[in-house]
Design a protein around this motif. Sequence first.
Motif, mmCIF file in Angstrom:
data_model
loop_
_atom_site.group_PDB
_atom_site.id
_atom_site.type_symbol
_atom_site.label_atom_id
_atom_site.label_comp_id
_atom_site.label_asym_id
_atom_site.label_seq_id
_atom_site.Cartn_x
_atom_site.Cartn_y
_atom_site.Cartn_z
ATOM 1 N N HIS A 108 0.859 -1.182 0.000
ATOM 2 C CA HIS A 108 0.000 0.000 0.000
ATOM 3 C C HIS A 108 0.899 1.237 0.000
ATOM 4 O O HIS A 108 2.012 1.211 0.534
ATOM 5 C CB HIS A 108 -0.892 0.013 1.246
ATOM 6 C CG HIS A 108 -1.927 -1.050 1.230
ATOM 7 N ND1 HIS A 108 -3.178 -0.866 0.702
ATOM 8 C CD2 HIS A 108 -1.891 -2.333 1.670
ATOM 9 C CE1 HIS A 108 -3.870 -1.970 0.822
ATOM 10 N NE2 HIS A 108 -3.114 -2.886 1.405
ATOM 11 N N ARG B 181 -2.893 -6.729 8.457
ATOM 12 C CA ARG B 181 -2.901 -6.940 6.999
ATOM 13 C C ARG B 181 -2.319 -8.281 6.592
ATOM 14 O O ARG B 181 -2.293 -8.614 5.419
ATOM 15 C CB ARG B 181 -2.113 -5.835 6.313
ATOM 16 C CG ARG B 181 -2.822 -4.509 6.383
ATOM 17 C CD ARG B 181 -2.375 -3.626 5.277
ATOM 18 N NE ARG B 181 -3.151 -2.409 5.302
ATOM 19 C CZ ARG B 181 -2.667 -1.237 5.006
ATOM 20 N NH1 ARG B 181 -1.415 -1.119 4.653
ATOM 21 N NH2 ARG B 181 -3.427 -0.184 5.034
ATOM 22 N N THR C 216 4.659 -3.470 8.065
ATOM 23 C CA THR C 216 3.241 -3.588 7.761
ATOM 24 C C THR C 216 2.523 -4.041 9.029
ATOM 25 O O THR C 216 3.003 -4.944 9.711
ATOM 26 C CB THR C 216 3.016 -4.632 6.648
ATOM 27 O OG1 THR C 216 3.693 -4.189 5.478
ATOM 28 C CG2 THR C 216 1.550 -4.830 6.338
#
Length: 169
Positions: A8, A25, A21
């Motif tokens: 992202h 996720r 991250t």
Amino acid sequence: MLLETYQHRSFIKQTGNILTTPRSRETPFDIGWDTEIRAYEWLRQQYQHRRVRLNAQHALIWAWPQSTIGCPIVPHTDRRVAIVHLWLDIPDDLVLLMNFEAWTIPIIGARFMENDTISIERDWEKLFDEAWLIKHEYAASDDWLDHQAVFPYVDRAWIKRVKYLRGYR
């Protein structure tokens, strides 16, 4: 090891030199895919056993030795949503490499050898035995493109190239 990953856009916009991250996720915890969650948890344990201890708040980052996946397979629907394609040079001692096709065995909760009497998690360890995978036709001996890697974070110094992509979910 030279690797590529898609993240992202918020990943590259983090402050500091270490990019991570959020664990949320890593797997679809919110939709209750128990088999997938078990496989991802097992992979985290394998990473810690074979490489380094992981931060419980951070997800493993997935990448490929070269662009075997192309662009993510998602509709171009919302121009406001963006991702980044990163080319990285990750230290080998942080990379846990595995066969992409063989990973589907643990992810669906199956075994490599159905009649094996060892635990399913011990059976899954064959995922890291390239010679065994080739011998049993789970992998091709000349297909290095069919690999994927996981590692815990990205140091900005490892980023060799960035490409911004728009319109992906």
